[in-house]
Design an enzyme around this catalytic site. Structure first.
Site, PDB file in Angstrom:
ATOM      1  N   ILE A 170     152.557  -9.843 102.958  1.00 20.09           N
ATOM      2  CA  ILE A 170     152.965 -11.169 103.426  1.00 20.09           C
ATOM      3  C   ILE A 170     153.148 -12.044 102.186  1.00 20.09           C
ATOM      4  O   ILE A 170     152.298 -12.062 101.297  1.00 20.09           O
ATOM      5  CB  ILE A 170     151.866 -11.802 104.317  1.00 20.09           C
TER       6      ILE A 170
ATOM      7  N   HIS B 159     142.668  -3.494 112.444  1.00 20.33           N
ATOM      8  CA  HIS B 159     142.477  -2.295 111.619  1.00 20.33           C
ATOM      9  C   HIS B 159     141.732  -1.259 112.461  1.00 20.33           C
ATOM     10  O   HIS B 159     140.765  -1.598 113.145  1.00 20.33           O
ATOM     11  CB  HIS B 159     141.673  -2.663 110.370  1.00 20.33           C
TER      12      HIS B 159
HETATM   13  C1  GRF Z   1     147.384   0.514 114.648  1.00 17.73           C
HETATM   14  O1  GRF Z   1     146.566   1.632 114.554  1.00 17.73           O
HETATM   15  C2  GRF Z   1     146.810  -0.609 113.796  1.00 17.73           C
HETATM   16  O2  GRF Z   1     145.435  -0.557 113.683  1.00 17.73           O
HETATM   17  C3  GRF Z   1     147.430  -0.386 112.470  1.00 17.73           C
HETATM   18  O3  GRF Z   1     148.705   0.135 112.733  1.00 17.73           O
HETATM   19  C4  GRF Z   1     148.742   0.736 114.030  1.00 17.73           C
HETATM   20  C5  GRF Z   1     149.832   0.031 114.770  1.00 17.73           C
HETATM   21  O4  GRF Z   1     150.118   0.570 115.998  1.00 17.73           O
HETATM   22  N1  GRF Z   1     147.389  -1.604 111.691  1.00 17.73           N
HETATM   23  P1  GRF Z   1     151.220  -0.134 116.884  1.00 17.73           P
HETATM   24  O5  GRF Z   1     152.436  -0.374 115.998  1.00 17.73           O
HETATM   25  O6  GRF Z   1     150.639  -1.399 117.403  1.00 17.73           O
HETATM   26  O7  GRF Z   1     151.536   0.852 117.965  1.00 17.73           O
END
Ligand code: GRF
Length: 199
Positions: A95, A111
């Site tokens: 960002i 996360h």
């Molecule tokens: C998730 O596991 C999140 O924790 C990580 O990236 C993945 C995204 O999944 N930051 P989505 O794009 O929401 O399906």
């Protein structure tokens, strides 16, 4: 009760984004998905935005080779859509400083682990779950945190545990965690809109 005007940043699947959009549509969450920004023109996230009729923008260092221009452009889009909270839903890019400054404390990331464990460099997607399984953890989880300059290090605002079972493969564990992410992200935003979590 605060009405959330949500701007999503997503690079790939956007399943967390979809869970939040659904919660808004059902009236469970007092929020409105205002705009989707993706650095990946082929992302499922952009397709989801099209299907939902949400304004969407592909912006990357291909469309804006200068990082400062890109930062400015993204900020402009957020302002034009009166976004008051940014949700990073699997956003794989940095960002910019202008967006970080303008939306300080209002950029949320999820996360797929219990930070500070399994965070930081290289700890994304399946790498996280692989490390959790290799270390024979019995419990992992999800963390919602504020993004600041340092990835995975901003203040934690919510965490939920997920069990790890002996026979878990990376995929099985990843699915279990992702389901928990959907639930936790929605609940966290709801708590923010109700003033139960202050950001
Ligand atoms: C998730 O596991 C999140 O924790 C990580 O990236 C993945 C995204 O999944 N930051 P989505 O794009 O929401 O399906």
């Amino acid at each position: 009760m605060k009405h959330l005007r949500i701007g999503f940043f997503s690079s790939h699947g956007g399943s967390n984004m979809q869970a939040i959009i659904n919660a808004c549509k059902e009236g469970y969450l007092n929020g409105e998905p205002c705009v989707v920004i993706s650095n990946n023109p082929d992302s499922i996230a952009l397709t989801r935005a099209i299907n939902e009729g949400i304004p969407h923008f592909y912006r990357s260092q291909k469309t804006h080779p200068d990082f400062d221009d890109l930062d400015e452009e993204i900020l402009k889009i957020l302002k034009e859509h009166s976004v008051n909270i940014i949700v990073l839903a699997g956003y794989m890019k940095k960002i910019g400083p202008k967006v970080l400054k303008d939306y300080k404390g209002k950029i949320l990331n999820i996360h797929p682990a219990l930070l500070p464990k399994y965070g930081g460099k290289g700890m994304y997607e399946k790498n996280v779950h692989e490390a959790v399984i290799t270390n024979k953890e019995k419990i992992t989880g999800v963390t919602v945190h504020i993004i600041d300059e340092e990835y995975d290090k901003g203040p934690i605002i919510n965490q939920c545990e997920v069990p790890v079972f002996e026979n878990d493969t990376i995929d099985i564990l990843a699915n279990r965690v992702l389901k928990k992410e959907h639930e936790t992200f929605v609940e966290t935003l709801k708590a923010i809109s109700e003033g139960k979590i202050i950001i």
